[in-house]
Design a protein around this motif. Structure first.
Motif, PDB file in Angstrom:
ATOM      1  N   LYS A 115      29.204   4.508  31.571  1.00  0.00           N
ATOM      2  CA  LYS A 115      27.880   3.957  31.865  1.00  0.00           C
ATOM      3  C   LYS A 115      27.656   2.702  31.026  1.00  0.00           C
ATOM      4  O   LYS A 115      28.056   2.651  29.853  1.00  0.00           O
ATOM      5  CB  LYS A 115      26.779   4.979  31.567  1.00  0.00           C
ATOM      6  N   TYR A 117      24.743  -0.241  29.743  1.00  0.00           N
ATOM      7  CA  TYR A 117      23.317  -0.496  29.554  1.00  0.00           C
ATOM      8  C   TYR A 117      23.130  -1.872  28.905  1.00  0.00           C
ATOM      9  O   TYR A 117      23.869  -2.227  27.971  1.00  0.00           O
ATOM     10  CB  TYR A 117      22.690   0.538  28.617  1.00  0.00           C
ATOM     11  N   PRO A 134      23.411   9.211  26.556  1.00  0.00           N
ATOM     12  CA  PRO A 134      22.566   8.814  27.678  1.00  0.00           C
ATOM     13  C   PRO A 134      21.113   9.255  27.522  1.00  0.00           C
ATOM     14  O   PRO A 134      20.191   8.502  27.868  1.00  0.00           O
ATOM     15  CB  PRO A 134      23.241   9.486  28.878  1.00  0.00           C
ATOM     16  N   ASP A 135      20.865  10.465  27.012  1.00  0.00           N
ATOM     17  CA  ASP A 135      19.487  10.929  26.825  1.00  0.00           C
ATOM     18  C   ASP A 135      18.745  10.059  25.820  1.00  0.00           C
ATOM     19  O   ASP A 135      17.557   9.761  25.985  1.00  0.00           O
ATOM     20  CB  ASP A 135      19.476  12.381  26.344  1.00  0.00           C
ATOM     21  N   ILE A 138      16.988   6.576  27.037  1.00  0.00           N
ATOM     22  CA  ILE A 138      15.776   6.522  27.868  1.00  0.00           C
ATOM     23  C   ILE A 138      14.718   5.660  27.186  1.00  0.00           C
ATOM     24  O   ILE A 138      14.377   5.859  26.016  1.00  0.00           O
ATOM     25  CB  ILE A 138      15.230   7.939  28.125  1.00  0.00           C
ATOM     26  N   GLY A 139      14.217   4.673  27.926  1.00  0.00           N
ATOM     27  CA  GLY A 139      13.180   3.791  27.410  1.00  0.00           C
ATOM     28  C   GLY A 139      13.696   2.647  26.556  1.00  0.00           C
ATOM     29  O   GLY A 139      12.917   1.804  26.114  1.00  0.00           O
ATOM     30  N   LYS A 140      15.013   2.601  26.338  1.00  0.00           N
ATOM     31  CA  LYS A 140      15.570   1.566  25.455  1.00  0.00           C
ATOM     32  C   LYS A 140      16.375   0.503  26.201  1.00  0.00           C
ATOM     33  O   LYS A 140      16.700  -0.533  25.639  1.00  0.00           O
ATOM     34  CB  LYS A 140      16.471   2.210  24.395  1.00  0.00           C
ATOM     35  N   TYR A 141      16.755   0.758  27.444  1.00  0.00           N
ATOM     36  CA  TYR A 141      17.598  -0.212  28.147  1.00  0.00           C
ATOM     37  C   TYR A 141      16.757  -1.068  29.105  1.00  0.00           C
ATOM     38  O   TYR A 141      15.640  -0.707  29.487  1.00  0.00           O
ATOM     39  CB  TYR A 141      18.735   0.487  28.901  1.00  0.00           C
ATOM     40  N   GLU A 144      18.694  -1.839  35.248  1.00  0.00           N
ATOM     41  CA  GLU A 144      19.225  -0.581  35.753  1.00  0.00           C
ATOM     42  C   GLU A 144      20.517  -0.202  35.020  1.00  0.00           C
ATOM     43  O   GLU A 144      21.267  -1.064  34.575  1.00  0.00           O
ATOM     44  CB  GLU A 144      19.529  -0.694  37.254  1.00  0.00           C
TER      45      GLU A 144
END
Length: 382
Positions: A115, A117, A134-135, A138-141, A144
């Motif tokens: 993945k 980012y 990955p968790d 969230i909210g940092k990248y 998409e």
């Protein structure tokens, strides 16, 4: 009539607003594209590009790419940033390009999932890569997430590799191509795209570098119906040198003429005569003024080979004139052996301008039904 005209104006305004909105959205929403990644089971570098208006004119070091690979073993596994814990914020250059070593040991090579980012570096100040999953992203990248499956057949199709690096080699040299695994190589020798051209053939035997002219091969690898990126390769016969002299830098401004002075074809021929007796090649640095429009014709008549330069700057007007000058040269003289677009442009001309000018030159050649190698010339080691 007035009502129809009003409605037409409203529709035009709405269309313009939609176009502006689309452009604004593109500038605000970064797009990550992965152009190359080693397939499952292989090591290598992942390559990609970020398309985003905010990268233009700003320090690209403000942003970074995080690559997270999911490694598995014995039914378990975990997520790991690449290349490693304390150097996982991968740089993006001013053009948006990035390169990441995603296989750094262990069972990495067997993992299919990676993945990518886009993030701001400041968001991860003081955070070690070992805690990045990955968790946690969230909210940092930004934009998409791009998730790549390395087992997809398209990543297996790598461009063919030549047995000898393209360039100047001895006439008669045999060149072979190779691909990975059971890939089939398709090629052309007329500069057309082997994935679509009617002149494309399956590769079966070696090529031979001619004693005159050049060998141009464009090739792709095909695996399970998937085509690799085409690779363009050029070999030219090496000429023997009987003196240590490699080249001569010559100006045709003999009487104090300023840069851009227009010499006639007769004047240019007179001043070229001593050069033609000393050299086999001539390279120009532009197509306008200083006798440059005539040099290709004169050199070809003298039996010389030519590399015609198209002098590129950041000024659109200059570039248009240079391209127009090239078109006139092709209309009034034999085709040159090589064309160089831009000279030592690093730091002064954007890659996108050079790329656009190279595309324009290729179109001009196509319009004239010519196949001439096109490249650029830049500072050694840059």
């Amino acid at each position: 009539m007035k009502t129809c005209k009003f409605l037409k104006n409203v529709l035009i305004a709405a269309t313009l607003l939609l176009a502006a909105s689309a452009a604004e959205t593109q500038a605000q929403n970064p797009q990550i594209t992965i152009t190359n990644i080693p397939p499952t089971g292989e090591e290598g570098i992942a390559e990609g590009k970020v398309e985003w208006g905010k990268l233009t004119g700003e320090d690209p070091n403000q942003y970074a790419i995080i690559a997270i690979l999911r490694a598995t073993w014995n039914g378990g596994g975990g997520y790991f940033v690449k290349p490693y814990d304390y150097n996982y914020l991968n740089s993006i250059d001013a053009s948006g390009s990035f390169f990441i070593n995603i296989i750094t040991g262990g069972v990495d090579a067997t993992s299919p999932e990676v993945k990518f980012y886009l993030v701001e570096r400041a968001t991860f100040a003081g955070i070690a890569g070992g805690s990045v999953t990955p968790d946690m992203m969230i909210g940092k990248y930004l934009g998409e997430i791009v998730s790549i499956n390395r087992s997809d057949p398209k990543w297996k199709a790598k461009s063919p590799e030549p047995s000898i690096r393209p360039g100047f080699v001895e006439a008669g040299t045999s060149i072979t191509l190779s691909s990975q695994g059971d890939g089939v190589i398709r090629y052309t020798v007329d500069g057309s795209d082997p994935a679509t051209s009617l002149s494309a053939k399956d590769y079966s035997s070696a090529f031979t570098v001619p004693s005159e002219g050049s060998l141009i091969v464009k090739a792709v690898t095909v695996i399970d119906g998937v085509y690799s990126e085409p690779t363009s390769m050029l070999w030219m016969p090496k000429e023997p040198y009987d003196t240590p002299l490699f080249g001569i830098n010559v100006s045709l401004a003999l009487n104090g003429e300023s840069w851009g002075y227009n010499l006639s074809e007769k004047e240019t021929a007179e001043r070229m005569a001593p050069v033609a007796s000393l050299a086999k090649w001539v390279r120009t640095f532009g197509t306008v003024g200083n006798g440059l429009p005539h040099i290709n014709k004169i050199a070809k008549a003298a039996g010389m080979r030519t590399m015609i330069g198209v002098y590129i700057t950041s000024e659109a007007g200059n570039n248009t004139e240079q391209l127009k000058g090239l078109r006139e040269i092709l209309q009034t003289s034999p085709a040159p052996d090589l064309i160089a677009v831009g000279n030592e442009t690093i730091g002064t001309v954007s890659p996108s301008i050079i790329a656009a000018c190279i595309d324009s030159v290729r179109k001009i050649l196509k319009d004239h039904n010519l196949t001439v190698p096109v490249g650029s010339a830049d500072i050694g080691g840059a």
